[in-house]
Design an enzyme around this catalytic site. Structure first.
Site, short mmCIF file in Angstrom:
data_model
loop_
_atom_site.label_atom_id
_atom_site.label_comp_id
_atom_site.label_asym_id
_atom_site.label_seq_id
_atom_site.Cartn_x
_atom_site.Cartn_y
_atom_site.Cartn_z
N LYS A 3 22.85 -13.04 -42.55
CA LYS A 3 23.82 -14.21 -42.08
C LYS A 3 23.07 -15.37 -42.64
O LYS A 3 22.24 -15.64 -42.66
CB LYS A 3 23.47 -13.79 -40.40
CG LYS A 3 22.04 -13.61 -40.04
CD LYS A 3 21.90 -13.37 -38.59
CE LYS A 3 20.45 -12.89 -38.24
NZ LYS A 3 20.25 -12.32 -37.07
N ARG B 292 25.37 -3.84 -28.56
CA ARG B 292 24.06 -3.55 -29.49
C ARG B 292 22.74 -2.95 -28.73
O ARG B 292 21.86 -2.43 -29.39
CB ARG B 292 23.92 -4.69 -30.36
CG ARG B 292 23.03 -4.40 -31.62
CD ARG B 292 22.72 -5.78 -32.19
NE ARG B 292 21.25 -6.05 -31.92
CZ ARG B 292 20.41 -6.89 -32.16
NH1 ARG B 292 21.04 -8.04 -32.66
NH2 ARG B 292 19.19 -6.99 -32.34
N GLU C 259 32.49 -13.76 -44.03
CA GLU C 259 33.25 -13.79 -42.80
C GLU C 259 32.63 -14.75 -42.04
O GLU C 259 31.41 -15.28 -41.98
CB GLU C 259 33.32 -12.62 -42.08
CG GLU C 259 33.88 -11.26 -42.85
CD GLU C 259 33.28 -10.01 -42.08
OE1 GLU C 259 33.16 -9.67 -40.89
OE2 GLU C 259 33.29 -9.15 -42.82
N ARG D 94 27.60 -8.13 -29.84
CA ARG D 94 27.84 -7.13 -30.90
C ARG D 94 28.33 -5.85 -30.29
O ARG D 94 27.52 -5.29 -29.37
CB ARG D 94 26.56 -7.01 -32.01
CG ARG D 94 26.83 -5.94 -33.00
CD ARG D 94 27.46 -6.48 -34.19
NE ARG D 94 27.53 -5.69 -35.20
CZ ARG D 94 26.68 -5.35 -36.37
NH1 ARG D 94 25.57 -5.85 -35.89
NH2 ARG D 94 26.94 -4.71 -37.11
N GLU E 211 32.66 -7.72 -32.48
CA GLU E 211 32.02 -8.82 -31.68
C GLU E 211 32.87 -8.82 -30.38
O GLU E 211 34.04 -9.27 -30.51
CB GLU E 211 31.91 -10.29 -32.32
CG GLU E 211 30.88 -10.97 -31.87
CD GLU E 211 29.40 -10.83 -32.34
OE1 GLU E 211 29.48 -9.84 -33.29
OE2 GLU E 211 28.33 -11.53 -31.74
N LYS F 14 30.46 -15.83 -38.40
CA LYS F 14 29.61 -15.32 -37.79
C LYS F 14 29.82 -15.73 -36.47
O LYS F 14 29.69 -16.74 -35.95
CB LYS F 14 28.09 -15.59 -37.96
CG LYS F 14 27.08 -14.86 -37.07
CD LYS F 14 25.61 -15.12 -37.46
CE LYS F 14 24.90 -14.02 -36.43
NZ LYS F 14 25.47 -13.75 -35.10
#
Ligand SMILES: [Zn+2]
Ligand SMILES: [Zn+2]
Lengths: 548, 345
Positions: free
Chosen positions: A416, A262, A240, A247, A290, A242
């Site tokens: 990531k 987050r 996907e 987050r 996100e 980033k």
């Protein structure tokens, strides 16, 4: 086996808390920290333990006095001129610690009080008049020793930067109360009041008190430190984009909507765009994704969002100029059931179903599915990754299709794979002394690029040099200062550095007209002279390409 | 009486320099730290106890040494040395000429460490003082408190079967902390750089406990639970491997500030300094009775401004020890091996 039995710490009262802070602040090993905490959780009073959990997870009593008052009272007691106090503060870098170091030796210590006693007193004080606040705080200073004062001041000013990660605390608690770490992580996240919650309620084995707002601990990816081919068969992986946002989890339970970042901050009110979901999402749903500035399904640069995050109330204008969407990439709770153990593949199918149902409502929905990138080979994926910046992404996420949703930063299943940072060569023009350990070294620099025969400053940058390089630059600054403005020195423009950054945006608050995201010194270009640095035009060009 | 020149502090009447940072004909040296005692001058005058240290660090030169309070006349200037309490041999320099008295402090501390000689306040008209820790946040705890912290830390390491590695400047701090270390154990090792200084001082008749040099042959077994004293440069070098498992503690005045201690990434920081703290500086300046004060290396602008506000005539002076010592100390804390720090055996 536990070495904690050998820790000769007192856990009693405020002194106990102060020694805990002392140990956590100086020991470097995770094991030592975990041992010290679990020793504390085993021996300290329950009321104090609840507050320790609260404080180390970022909760503290509401601030009762501002920094200026604390500073004035300390100057009054010590008889130091204000400029000298400020010089000290600048060197220490922390107000609470500066005051603790400056106050005279304590009087005879009074009756030992507990941590919760002080916190209760501070909470009561919030309604008091200033003279009463002053009386209490200066009295307390007189009874506490240097270490205890520091801790007391930090209770008031906040920000215990003592390096206890949530993980360390959760493990220590898990060791102490014999519960699984993920269960504890879930219990202590969310919205609970340390003033009214008992230790036994917070961490008992029966069902948690019905707190519908609680998010799940986030599963965090490590940066890919090898070639993707090392991950094996591409078929086993999902890719996907980033995204460069915040987050977050969107929770709908008990007919109520909650938005968590987050950082475990409840941000529901900051994003009124999401309110429409309160009626549309089924109860017992938790989305992970996100929070992004975006118009329709097109993301905007992160800097657009920054203009509104800090504000308490979002204005109409901000809502129009910096609209927010949610790119969902995972589903953690479905129909009231925690499905984090299910494979990603299964969770993704359910997620798609939920988001499709939302779209079917016919309303404008701020939720999009973060698309899956199909690829056959790692080489093909590498080529796709090159387009990240065009799409407003920072790179790629790689997730194992069979992976469960884990707790915290775990190696192996999620990676990531970010793009390399943007860079620009610049010359240092101002230097300022750093904080903390570096409080005697010039470590904070301002950089400039060339604009015709002028230099134009465009960013500050801190990290990125080795200690040795810092010492060398510091020596250069001390020998090549042109002017002194308070703590800032103007330096002969001679040293060239490569500045790396993650994004660039237009800004009218900066002389250069650009603002960088995450600027840092990536290396010292000893091979370059100031004549060879980049120009303002180069910066503007980067802005054209990446700043939209 | 003293002029601040680009070679150092110069006395025109006597035609000599004090702690010059460039080679000169005649140098008077306050103490053997590298930023005060530099190579290349034709002749050196220092205290008896500084002499062997200069010989160790600068090699053979033309040296003359004197005791404290033993006046020497140089071209009609009466010069005498007085204990500064900084490190072994460290001295203040008193100059008298035509009824005028100046004192240069060199580096000093006012708390008596039992080794360096107790700081002696010397009356004068003009006092030149250091200011390494010239801010009121630097108010030291009594050394016994810090020694107890160090002893307890060593005991705690021993109970975890860990070696205690204490990082201390090889000349001064390394000898001073032996008092705290000896309270716990006689099993003391030292890095070569520390050991060389130690041996030199023992040979000069300073009563120091015996310590052993860490060599490639030192059996690992013997190092278990011992104390190892190492200069700052050694802390982040592979030399440390031999001591695993170990804990590292740094003894330095900079450890007074928490962030400093934390980010130096050691297990413990002990705020133990060989420089005067803020009250010590004020007390020393006061005791000289001087009306005029020049402030050198450290927080000179803060201290001189404060003294001015207290009614003294004070000014900052730029010296090369000013910058250099600060950098040297920090450099070493930052784990950079300076020229004359350790051979890594
Ligand atoms: Zn010195
Ligand atoms: Zn010095």
């Amino acid at each position: 086996m536990s070495s904690s039995t050998e820790i000769s710490l007192t856990t009693n009262g405020f002194t106990g808390f102060a020694s805990l802070v002392q140990v956590l602040g100086t020991s470097t090993g995770t094991n030592e920290k975990t041992d010290a905490l679990s020793y504390y959780f085993t021996h300290a009073a329950d009321e104090d333990k609840v507050w320790v959990i609260a404080i180390f997870s970022g909760r503290r009593p509401k601030r009762v006095v501002n920094s200026t008052l604390l500073q004035n009272w300390c100057a009054e007691i010590t008889g130091l001129p204000v400029w000298l106090f400020e010089e000290c503060y600048h060197t220490v870098g922390d107000l609470g610690e500066t005051i603790a170091l400056l106050l005279p030796e304590p009087d005879i210590q009074g009756q030992q009080k507990s941590l919760s006693w002080y916190i209760d007193a501070l909470i009561r004080l919030s309604k008091a008049e200033e003279p009463e606040k002053k009386q209490f705080i200066t009295d307390t200073w007189r009874h506490l020793n240097r270490e205890e004062r520091f801790v007391f001041n930090k209770l008031i000013t906040g920000g215990f930067r003592i390096g206890v990660s949530q993980k360390v605390m959760v493990n220590a608690l898990s060791k102490t109360v014999q519960m699984d770490a993920p269960v504890i992580a879930h219990r202590i996240s969310g919205n609970w009041d340390p003033g009214t919650t008992k230790f036994s309620e917070l961490l008992n084995n029966e069902g948690a008190a019905a707190d519908h707002s609680k998010p799940y601990p986030f599963y965090l990816a490590y940066a890919l430190d090898k070639e993707p081919a090392a991950l094996g068969d591409p078929q086993e992986w999902q890719a996907e984009w980033k995204w460069d946002g915040i987050r977050g989890q969107i929770i709908k339970r008990n007919r109520q909507l909650f938005v968590w970042s987050r950082g475990e901050e409840l941000m529901t009110d900051k994003f009124p765009e999401y309110q429409v979901l309160e009626n549309l999402l089924p109860d017992g749903t938790v989305l992970d994704g996100e929070i992004l500035p975006g118009r329709g399904d097109t993301p905007l640069p992160f800097s657009v969002l920054q203009t509104r995050i800090g504000r308490k109330n979002v204005s109409k204008k901000q809502l129009q100029e910096a609209p927010v969407v949610f790119y969902a990439y995972d589903l953690l709770e479905y129909d009231g059931v925690d499905i984090r153990d299910q494979p990603l593949e299964t969770r993704r199918k359910l997620l798609e179903q939920i988001v499709n149902d939302l779209s079917a409502s016919g309303r404008a929905i701020p939720v999009f599915i973060s698309p899956v990138i199909s690829f056959k080979t790692w080489e093909a994926l590498a080529a796709i990754r090159e387009r990240s910046r065009e799409l407003g992404a920072e790179g790629l996420m790689l997730k194992r299709i069979q992976s469960a949703y884990q707790v915290g930063r775990k190696i192996g299943d999620w990676w990531k794979w970010k793009m390399d940072a943007l860079t620009i060569d610049a010359v240092m023009v101002y230097a300022q002394k750093g904080h903390g350990r570096r409080s005697n070294l010039y470590t904070d620099y301002t950089f400039a690029v060339q604009d015709g025969d002028k230099l134009v400053t465009f960013t500050k940058a801190y990290s990125g040099l080795t200690d040795k390089e810092f010492a060398q630059v510091d020596a250069f600054v001390k020998r090549n200062s042109l002017e002194k403005f308070g703590p800032v020195r103007t330096v002969k423009p001679e040293l060239v550095f490569e500045i790396a950054f993650e994004g660039i945006a237009a800004s009218n608050r900066h002389k250069s007209g650009v603002a960088l995201r995450f600027p840092r010194i990536s290396r010292w270009r000893k091979d370059k002279t100031p004549g060879e640095i980049n120009t303002l035009a180069d910066l503007k060009q980067l802005l054209d390409v990446y700043g939209k | 009486m003293i002029r601040f020149t680009d070679k150092g502090l110069y006395c025109p009447a006597g035609n000599f320099y004090i702690d010059p940072w460039q080679p000169v004909e005649r140098a008077v040296i306050t103490h053997a730290h590298s930023d005060h005692a530099r190579a290349g001058s034709a002749s050196y005058l220092c205290h008896h106890l500084t002499l062997p240290l200069l010989q160790l660090r600068l090699g053979n030169n033309h040296y003359q040494s004197v005791g404290w309070n033993e006046p020497v006349f140089i071209n009609g200037v009466r010069l005498s040395l007085h204990p500064a309490g900084h490190i072994i041999g460290s001295s203040q320099v008193r100059l008298e000429h035509n009824g005028e008295v100046w004192v240069f402090s060199g580096d000093y501390k006012t708390e008596h460490d039992g080794l360096s000689g107790a700081f002696e306040p010397v009356r004068c008209h003009t006092f030149i003082t250091e200011s390494t820790f010239g801010l009121p946040i630097y108010t030291w705890k009594p050394q016994q408190v810090i020694y107890d912290d160090i002893s307890n830390w060593i005991r705690n390491n021993q109970s975890h079967q860990k070696t205690s590695v204490l990082i201390a400047y090889s000349l001064g701090k390394a000898q001073r902390i032996l008092e705290a270390v000896s309270a716990v154990t006689g099993n003391i090792y030292a890095h070569g750089a520390v050991y060389n200084v130690h041996e030199t001082l023992q040979q000069a008749g300073i009563p120091l406990p015996d310590i052993r040099r860490v060599t490639p042959e030192t059996p690992r077994e013997q190092l278990k639970g011992s104390v190892v004293i190492a200069p700052p440069g050694a802390a982040e070098s592979p030399w440390m491997k031999k001591f695993t498992p170990y804990a590292v503690g740094v003894c330095s005045g900079w450890m007074q500030v928490r962030g400093h201690a934390r980010r130096s990434n050691v297990d413990a920081g002990f705020a133990l300094s060989d420089h005067a703290d803020w009250p010590g500086l004020l007390q020393a300046i006061n005791a000289t009775g001087a009306q005029k004060v020049f402030v050198t290396h450290g927080f000179q602008s803060a201290l001189s401004r404060y003294l001015n506000e207290q009614g003294l005539e004070a000014a900052e002076v730029k010296t090369e020890y000013g910058n250099d010592e600060e950098i040297t100390e920090l450099k070493e804390e930052n784990g950079i091996i300076s020229e004359q720090a350790p051979e890594t055996t």
